[in-house]
Write a protein that holds these residues in place. Structure first.
Motif, PDB file in Angstrom:
ATOM      1  N   GLU A 242       0.633  -1.390   0.018  1.00 14.01           N
ATOM      2  CA  GLU A 242      -0.001   0.305  -0.075  1.00 14.01           C
ATOM      3  C   GLU A 242       0.886   1.321   0.027  1.00 14.01           C
ATOM      4  N   MET A 243       1.968   1.086   0.471  1.00 17.86           N
ATOM      5  CA  MET A 243       2.908   2.307   0.387  1.00 17.86           C
ATOM      6  C   MET A 243       3.990   2.515  -0.959  1.00 17.86           C
ATOM      7  N   LYS A 244       3.936   1.544  -1.781  1.00 13.87           N
ATOM      8  CA  LYS A 244       4.405   1.654  -2.982  1.00 13.87           C
ATOM      9  C   LYS A 244       3.880   2.510  -4.150  1.00 13.87           C
ATOM     10  N   TRP A 245       4.887   2.942  -5.053  1.00 13.20           N
ATOM     11  CA  TRP A 245       4.646   4.194  -5.829  1.00 13.20           C
ATOM     12  C   TRP A 245       3.418   3.921  -6.697  1.00 13.20           C
ATOM     13  N   ASP A 246       3.277   2.595  -7.135  1.00 13.66           N
ATOM     14  CA  ASP A 246       1.968   2.515  -8.157  1.00 13.66           C
ATOM     15  C   ASP A 246       0.794   2.641  -7.345  1.00 13.66           C
ATOM     16  N   THR A 247       0.770   2.393  -5.966  1.00 12.93           N
ATOM     17  CA  THR A 247      -0.609   2.743  -5.579  1.00 12.93           C
ATOM     18  C   THR A 247      -0.492   4.278  -4.941  1.00 12.93           C
ATOM     19  N   THR A 248       0.689   4.715  -4.416  1.00 14.09           N
ATOM     20  CA  THR A 248       0.721   6.075  -3.786  1.00 14.09           C
ATOM     21  C   THR A 248       0.632   7.385  -4.796  1.00 14.09           C
ATOM     22  N   GLU A 249       1.270   7.050  -6.016  1.00 10.06           N
ATOM     23  CA  GLU A 249       1.091   8.113  -7.082  1.00 10.06           C
ATOM     24  C   GLU A 249       1.037   7.741  -8.311  1.00 10.06           C
ATOM     25  N   PRO A 250      -0.203   7.127  -8.701  1.00 14.60           N
ATOM     26  CA  PRO A 250      -0.349   6.630  -9.550  1.00 14.60           C
ATOM     27  C   PRO A 250      -0.290   7.430 -11.056  1.00 14.60           C
ATOM     28  N   SER A 251      -0.613   8.759 -10.862  1.00 14.63           N
ATOM     29  CA  SER A 251      -0.271   9.692 -11.843  1.00 14.63           C
ATOM     30  C   SER A 251       0.550  10.832 -11.270  1.00 14.63           C
ATOM     31  N   ARG A 252       1.039  11.546 -12.170  1.00 13.28           N
ATOM     32  CA  ARG A 252       2.130  12.464 -11.490  1.00 13.28           C
ATOM     33  C   ARG A 252       1.336  13.696 -10.842  1.00 13.28           C
ATOM     34  N   GLY A 253       1.967  13.616  -9.473  1.00 10.34           N
ATOM     35  CA  GLY A 253       1.345  14.707  -8.461  1.00 10.34           C
ATOM     36  C   GLY A 253      -0.099  14.273  -8.016  1.00 10.34           C
TER      37      GLY A 253
ATOM     38  N   LEU B  85       6.382   0.311 -10.087  1.00  7.05           N
ATOM     39  CA  LEU B  85       6.428   1.581 -10.539  1.00  7.05           C
ATOM     40  C   LEU B  85       5.911   1.961 -11.462  1.00  7.05           C
ATOM     41  N   PRO B  86       4.692   3.053 -11.220  1.00  6.36           N
ATOM     42  CA  PRO B  86       4.005   3.241 -12.558  1.00  6.36           C
ATOM     43  C   PRO B  86       4.700   3.676 -13.903  1.00  6.36           C
ATOM     44  N   GLY B  87       4.209   3.612 -15.101  1.00  9.08           N
ATOM     45  CA  GLY B  87       4.712   3.657 -16.334  1.00  9.08           C
ATOM     46  C   GLY B  87       5.242   4.999 -16.587  1.00  9.08           C
ATOM     47  N   TRP B  88       4.296   6.237 -15.970  1.00  8.95           N
ATOM     48  CA  TRP B  88       4.815   7.520 -16.106  1.00  8.95           C
ATOM     49  C   TRP B  88       5.889   7.757 -15.441  1.00  8.95           C
ATOM     50  N   VAL B  89       6.279   7.020 -14.637  1.00  7.53           N
ATOM     51  CA  VAL B  89       7.789   7.403 -13.986  1.00  7.53           C
ATOM     52  C   VAL B  89       8.957   6.627 -14.891  1.00  7.53           C
ATOM     53  N   SER B  90       8.398   5.377 -15.173  1.00  5.72           N
ATOM     54  CA  SER B  90       9.761   4.654 -15.809  1.00  5.72           C
ATOM     55  C   SER B  90       9.858   5.199 -17.436  1.00  5.72           C
ATOM     56  N   SER B  91       9.044   6.033 -17.726  1.00  3.07           N
ATOM     57  CA  SER B  91       9.077   6.579 -19.220  1.00  3.07           C
ATOM     58  C   SER B  91       9.825   8.057 -19.329  1.00  3.07           C
ATOM     59  N   ILE B  92      10.064   8.709 -18.074  1.00  2.00           N
ATOM     60  CA  ILE B  92      10.878   9.865 -17.600  1.00  2.00           C
ATOM     61  C   ILE B  92      12.208   9.806 -18.331  1.00  2.00           C
ATOM     62  N   GLY B  93      12.720  10.433 -19.318  1.00  2.27           N
ATOM     63  CA  GLY B  93      13.985  10.471 -19.799  1.00  2.27           C
ATOM     64  C   GLY B  93      14.972  11.534 -19.548  1.00  2.27           C
ATOM     65  N   ASP B  94      14.257  12.620 -19.080  1.00  2.90           N
ATOM     66  CA  ASP B  94      15.024  13.753 -18.590  1.00  2.90           C
ATOM     67  C   ASP B  94      15.456  13.883 -17.338  1.00  2.90           C
ATOM     68  N   ALA B  95      16.824  13.985 -16.954  1.00  5.27           N
ATOM     69  CA  ALA B  95      17.447  13.861 -15.536  1.00  5.27           C
ATOM     70  C   ALA B  95      16.736  14.991 -14.565  1.00  5.27           C
ATOM     71  N   ASN B  96      16.464  16.240 -15.065  1.00  4.58           N
ATOM     72  CA  ASN B  96      16.105  17.115 -14.071  1.00  4.58           C
ATOM     73  C   ASN B  96      14.511  16.929 -13.559  1.00  4.58           C
ATOM     74  N   THR B  97      13.668  16.562 -14.618  1.00  6.25           N
ATOM     75  CA  THR B  97      12.611  16.085 -14.534  1.00  6.25           C
ATOM     76  C   THR B  97      12.302  15.043 -13.438  1.00  6.25           C
ATOM     77  N   LEU B  98      13.201  13.785 -13.780  1.00  5.04           N
ATOM     78  CA  LEU B  98      13.186  12.619 -12.945  1.00  5.04           C
ATOM     79  C   LEU B  98      13.533  12.944 -11.630  1.00  5.04           C
TER      80      LEU B  98
END
Ligand code: XIL
Length: 299
Positions: free
Chosen positions: A45-56, A88-101
């Motif tokens: 229940e505290m893993k990323w896919d549950t706690t932040e399924p989409s950004r913010g 880890l949700p797909g929206w995180v694993s698809s980030i390619g920019d270091a500042n964004t990630l």
């Protein structure tokens, strides 16, 4: 004492279990939970896919249910986990920019730790970042986009978010002292301590086969403790639940003063992520197994 939690508390330790929010309403489950365990780790229940399924957009409801249960029953909590390549949700694993990630990772850590501030004894800040059979980090979006420094970044961010929670690095296959992966994690903790990077504890998952822990496990725990961190057994389960394997594992912790406690990864065999192995302390009906007695006498 006659329960795992009380017996562990007699030497200043805890005895915990992984809990699934959806099972709290099962009375067999919650009766054992509240009788035997004084530390709880949310299983998912505290893993990323549950706690932040989409950004913010944060969802702490399922974890809040577990935290409320813990508060009502005098149990402490381990937070699991903030930065991990899995669940880890797909929206995180698809980030390619270091500042964004970097800003996404830091915001995730800060938001989740702030939400639970004051209610978590220890956080698994980073989970499973090292590769099996190697002293190096595994491939992940964090490693590949941010580089080696992502673990340090995560721990510094975590300390700033909640200065009272203990900050742990958690991993599996780091129980055998001679394994390259153990040496890689040991070198990281030594480096962090020498440079003042905040780290308080190392979690040894302890998912063992039927042979139980490696014979060097006591050495591994005392060598890590000598670096100035607590050690914790965070996800213990042993295929077929052999009494000797459980008893040796518990003794390895009890013999190290900085071993703060032990968490088993589920209550009944039927609750286990490896239920085919019957690796836990209670059978599917909630009856104590012989491994339970072995653990209680070794504590
Ligand atoms: C497992 C859970 O038990 C399962 O319910 C889930 O489907 C997958 O994850 N290492 C960890 C834990 O750090 O979070 C994992 O938990 C088991 C391995």
């Amino acid at each position: 004492a006659s329960t795992l939690g009380a017996q562990a508390a007699a030497s200043g330790r805890y005895f915990g279990t992984a809990v699934a929010a959806g099972k709290l309403g099962n009375s067999t489950y919650s009766t054992i939970l509240d009788r035997e365990f004084n530390m709880i780790t949310p299983e998912n229940e505290m893993k990323w896919d549950t706690t932040e399924p989409s950004r913010g957009s944060f969802n702490f409801g399922p974890a809040d249910q577990i935290v409320s249960h813990a508060v009502a029953h005098g149990q402490r909590m381990r937070g699991h986990t903030l930065v991990w390549h899995s669940q880890l949700p797909g929206w995180v694993s698809s980030i390619g920019d270091a500042n964004t990630l970097r800003s996404v990772m830091d915001n995730h850590i800060t938001s989740e730790m702030t939400h639970f501030k004051g209610k978590i004894y220890a956080w698994d800040v980073v989970n499973e970042a090292f590769a099996d059979g190697s002293t190096q980090h595994r491939s992940s979006v964090f490693q590949n986009v941010l580089g080696n420094g992502f673990i340090e970044e995560a721990f510094r961010t975590a300390r700033a978010a909640d200065s009272s929670a203990k900050l742990c690095y958690n991993d599996y296959n780091i129980e055998n002292w001679s394994d390259a992966k153990t040496q890689g994690v040991y070198a990281m903790v030594k480096d962090f301590k020498s440079r003042g990077v905040p780290i308080d504890c190392v979690g040894f998952q302890s998912h063992f086969g039927s042979g139980g822990p490696p014979s060097s496990f006591p050495t591994t725990l005392s060598n890590f403790a000598a670096l100035g961190v607590d050690v914790q057994l965070t996800e213990l389960d042993i295929a077929q639940a052999p009494t000797t394997g459980y008893s040796n594992t518990v003794k390895a912790c009890v013999n190290v003063s900085r071993c703060a406690g032990i968490t088993v990864w589920g209550i009944r065999d039927s609750d286990s992520w490896r239920s085919g192995d019957n690796p836990l302390l209670f059978d599917g009906n909630g009856n104590k197994k012989s491994a339970y007695d072995a653990v209680l006498s070794a504590l």
